[in-house]
Design a protein around this motif. Structure first.
Motif, PDB file in Angstrom:
ATOM      1  N   VAL A 157      -4.442  -1.543  -6.167  1.00 12.60           N
ATOM      2  CA  VAL A 157      -5.050  -2.821  -6.546  1.00 12.60           C
ATOM      3  C   VAL A 157      -4.074  -3.975  -6.376  1.00 12.60           C
ATOM      4  N   THR A 158      -2.864  -3.813  -6.906  1.00 11.99           N
ATOM      5  CA  THR A 158      -1.874  -4.896  -6.860  1.00 11.99           C
ATOM      6  C   THR A 158      -1.020  -4.855  -5.599  1.00 11.99           C
ATOM      7  N   GLY A 159      -0.940  -3.693  -4.958  1.00 15.35           N
ATOM      8  CA  GLY A 159      -0.120  -3.553  -3.762  1.00 15.35           C
ATOM      9  C   GLY A 159       1.361  -3.430  -4.054  1.00 15.35           C
ATOM     10  N   SER A 160       1.732  -3.300  -5.324  1.00 14.57           N
ATOM     11  CA  SER A 160       3.143  -3.192  -5.697  1.00 14.57           C
ATOM     12  C   SER A 160       3.584  -1.739  -5.678  1.00 14.57           C
ATOM     13  N   GLN A 161       4.902  -1.525  -5.546  1.00 11.61           N
ATOM     14  CA  GLN A 161       5.412  -0.162  -5.498  1.00 11.61           C
ATOM     15  C   GLN A 161       5.277   0.517  -6.855  1.00 11.61           C
ATOM     16  N   ASN A 162       5.076   1.811  -6.799  1.00 14.64           N
ATOM     17  CA  ASN A 162       4.947   2.612  -8.022  1.00 14.64           C
ATOM     18  C   ASN A 162       5.608   3.950  -7.727  1.00 14.64           C
ATOM     19  N   LEU A 163       6.898   4.037  -8.016  1.00 13.07           N
ATOM     20  CA  LEU A 163       7.702   5.190  -7.612  1.00 13.07           C
ATOM     21  C   LEU A 163       7.691   6.321  -8.630  1.00 13.07           C
ATOM     22  N   VAL A 164       6.693   6.381  -9.464  1.00 10.92           N
ATOM     23  CA  VAL A 164       6.578   7.448 -10.449  1.00 10.92           C
ATOM     24  C   VAL A 164       6.336   8.774  -9.724  1.00 10.92           C
ATOM     25  N   LEU A 165       7.154   9.785 -10.052  1.00 16.38           N
ATOM     26  CA  LEU A 165       7.035  11.079  -9.377  1.00 16.38           C
ATOM     27  C   LEU A 165       5.696  11.751  -9.640  1.00 16.38           C
ATOM     28  N   ALA A 166       5.083  11.433 -10.760  1.00 16.49           N
ATOM     29  CA  ALA A 166       3.800  12.047 -11.102  1.00 16.49           C
ATOM     30  C   ALA A 166       2.727  11.740 -10.062  1.00 16.49           C
ATOM     31  N   LYS A 167       2.927  10.669  -9.296  1.00 18.31           N
ATOM     32  CA  LYS A 167       1.924  10.309  -8.293  1.00 18.31           C
ATOM     33  C   LYS A 167       1.836  11.328  -7.157  1.00 18.31           C
ATOM     34  N   PHE A 168       2.810  12.246  -7.093  1.00 19.54           N
ATOM     35  CA  PHE A 168       2.691  13.333  -6.124  1.00 19.54           C
ATOM     36  C   PHE A 168       1.407  14.129  -6.368  1.00 19.54           C
ATOM     37  N   LEU A 169       0.983  14.184  -7.628  1.00 18.47           N
ATOM     38  CA  LEU A 169      -0.235  14.917  -7.964  1.00 18.47           C
ATOM     39  C   LEU A 169      -1.396  14.016  -8.370  1.00 18.47           C
ATOM     40  N   THR A 170      -1.101  12.783  -8.775  1.00 20.41           N
ATOM     41  CA  THR A 170      -2.168  11.939  -9.334  1.00 20.41           C
ATOM     42  C   THR A 170      -2.635  10.830  -8.399  1.00 20.41           C
ATOM     43  N   SER A 171      -1.916  10.556  -7.313  1.00 17.96           N
ATOM     44  CA  SER A 171      -2.347   9.477  -6.418  1.00 17.96           C
ATOM     45  C   SER A 171      -3.592   9.893  -5.642  1.00 17.96           C
ATOM     46  N   GLU A 172      -4.249   8.903  -5.078  1.00 17.07           N
ATOM     47  CA  GLU A 172      -5.502   9.146  -4.346  1.00 17.07           C
ATOM     48  C   GLU A 172      -5.275   9.420  -2.868  1.00 17.07           C
ATOM     49  N   SER A 173      -4.061   9.786  -2.472  1.00 13.06           N
ATOM     50  CA  SER A 173      -3.705   9.870  -1.057  1.00 13.06           C
ATOM     51  C   SER A 173      -4.608  10.771  -0.217  1.00 13.06           C
ATOM     52  N   LEU A 174      -4.993  11.931  -0.738  1.00 12.70           N
ATOM     53  CA  LEU A 174      -5.804  12.851   0.062  1.00 12.70           C
ATOM     54  C   LEU A 174      -7.255  12.398   0.179  1.00 12.70           C
ATOM     55  N   LEU A 216      -0.608  -5.154  11.186  1.00 10.64           N
ATOM     56  CA  LEU A 216      -0.904  -6.582  11.316  1.00 10.64           C
ATOM     57  C   LEU A 216      -1.321  -7.177   9.973  1.00 10.64           C
ATOM     58  N   THR A 217      -2.096  -6.395   9.221  1.00  8.73           N
ATOM     59  CA  THR A 217      -2.589  -6.889   7.935  1.00  8.73           C
ATOM     60  C   THR A 217      -1.461  -7.088   6.938  1.00  8.73           C
ATOM     61  N   TRP A 218      -0.656  -6.035   6.730  1.00  6.98           N
ATOM     62  CA  TRP A 218       0.317  -6.063   5.635  1.00  6.98           C
ATOM     63  C   TRP A 218       1.648  -6.699   5.993  1.00  6.98           C
ATOM     64  N   PHE A 219       2.007  -6.707   7.284  1.00  7.91           N
ATOM     65  CA  PHE A 219       3.293  -7.291   7.673  1.00  7.91           C
ATOM     66  C   PHE A 219       3.172  -8.686   8.277  1.00  7.91           C
ATOM     67  N   VAL A 220       1.944  -9.092   8.643  1.00 11.77           N
ATOM     68  CA  VAL A 220       1.769 -10.401   9.274  1.00 11.77           C
ATOM     69  C   VAL A 220       0.815 -11.299   8.485  1.00 11.77           C
ATOM     70  N   LEU A 221      -0.392 -10.807   8.248  1.00  9.79           N
ATOM     71  CA  LEU A 221      -1.422 -11.643   7.647  1.00  9.79           C
ATOM     72  C   LEU A 221      -1.355 -11.730   6.127  1.00  9.79           C
ATOM     73  N   ASP A 222      -0.894 -10.674   5.485  1.00 10.67           N
ATOM     74  CA  ASP A 222      -0.885 -10.633   4.017  1.00 10.67           C
ATOM     75  C   ASP A 222       0.443 -10.066   3.531  1.00 10.67           C
ATOM     76  N   ARG A 223       1.500 -10.833   3.668  1.00  8.51           N
ATOM     77  CA  ARG A 223       2.843 -10.349   3.374  1.00  8.51           C
ATOM     78  C   ARG A 223       3.073 -10.110   1.888  1.00  8.51           C
ATOM     79  N   GLY A 224       2.176 -10.591   1.063  1.00 13.09           N
ATOM     80  CA  GLY A 224       2.312 -10.363  -0.374  1.00 13.09           C
ATOM     81  C   GLY A 224       2.129  -8.901  -0.744  1.00 13.09           C
ATOM     82  N   PHE A 225       1.591  -8.104   0.186  1.00 14.23           N
ATOM     83  CA  PHE A 225       1.370  -6.683  -0.048  1.00 14.23           C
ATOM     84  C   PHE A 225       2.286  -5.867   0.869  1.00 14.23           C
ATOM     85  N   LEU A 226       3.557  -6.265   0.946  1.00 10.90           N
ATOM     86  CA  LEU A 226       4.518  -5.651   1.857  1.00 10.90           C
ATOM     87  C   LEU A 226       4.652  -4.149   1.633  1.00 10.90           C
TER      88      LEU A 226
END
Length: 257
Positions: A157-174, A216-226
């Motif tokens: 939602v915010t596009g900010s980093q979240n380096l919590v190790l628990a996200k290995f199992l709880t993130s929505e990546s798959l 293009l989106t994250w590195f050029v058009l919307d750098r706030g979500f680097l």
């Protein structure tokens, strides 16, 4: 027929054009608003309504990955079947959302391309074209990229980093296409050339389309979500590596004696 299509440049161009099909929504919008429409859908797609699937999908995937590493030929078909199922769920539920500004919205281009990838993996699950042997660890660069995608240490939602190790199992990546694809490609690349070449080529090319768009989106058009751009790097890199493996090799001309 499928093999032939993915070797034709005009078909690959057609896939790019499909990607740019406009979204469908209950409330009309102008072409200028398209990026805002896409962003609103991806922030709260239907798939996010089932967070319990995040953990379940990862536990199943880890089990299949371990089996694939130890007995690749035995576990390949279950792995491909699960990949096809994940891709189908992602294709449908990541691209549909009840948005506040546009009502029920469908990202048409995204949906169609993701369904094509899901179809390729379903084809592989039904009639396997891969005969896996030992992985080629010379290509192990793809592994840390796949791990980063699997971890997905970012707040969607915010596009900010979240380096919590628990996200290995709880993130929505798959259950996120752009994270799932580099993971699947890592497997195909490691076991190449003993994999279905069309499966690798098709998955990688569509991955490139999404990868370039995200860069293009994250590195050029919307750098706030680097940071969002950083976690999408595995998608572009693994897709480029995978597609490069499937390029036709030029025959060396023999010199006249």
């Amino acid at each position: 027929m499928i093999k032939v299509l993915f070797e034709r440049w005009w078909f690959l161009l057609l896939l790019v054009l499909v990607f740019f099909l406009p979204p469908l929504s209950q409330i009309e919008f102008t072409a200028v608003d398209t990026p805002a429409v896409i962003k609103e859908v991806l922030i709260a797609p239907y798939v996010y309504r089932f967070p319990e699937l995040f953990v379940v999908s990862k536990l199943i995937f880890i089990g299949l990955a371990v089996g694939l590493a130890t007995r690749p030929r035995l576990f390949w078909r279950p792995f491909a079947t699960f990949a096809a199922l994940l891709l189908l769920v992602v294709a449908v539920f990541q691209n549909i959302a009840d948005t506040a500004s546009y009502g029920l919205t469908v990202l048409t281009g995204n949906l169609l391309l993701m369904l094509i990838v899901a179809g390729l993996w379903a084809w592989e699950a039904i009639t396997p074209g891969s005969q896996l042997a030992a992985p080629d660890m010379k290509r192990q660069l793809v592994l840390p990229l796949a791990i980063l995608a699997f971890w997905m240490p970012v707040d969607s939602v915010t596009g900010s980093q979240n380096l919590v190790l628990a996200k290995f199992l709880t993130s929505e990546s798959l259950l996120t296409f752009c994270m799932l694809i580099p993971i699947l490609l890592a497997v195909l690349i490691l076991y190449y050339p003993n994999v279905n070449r069309t499966l690798l080529r098709g998955t990688a090319f569509i991955g490139i389309v999404f990868g370039i768009t995200n860069m293009l989106t994250w590195f050029v058009l919307d750098r706030g979500f680097l940071w969002m751009g950083i976690v999408h790097l595995p998608l572009l890199i693994n897709s480029l590596l995978g597609f490069n493996l499937t390029r036709p090799k030029k025959k060396k001309k023999r010199r006249a004696a």
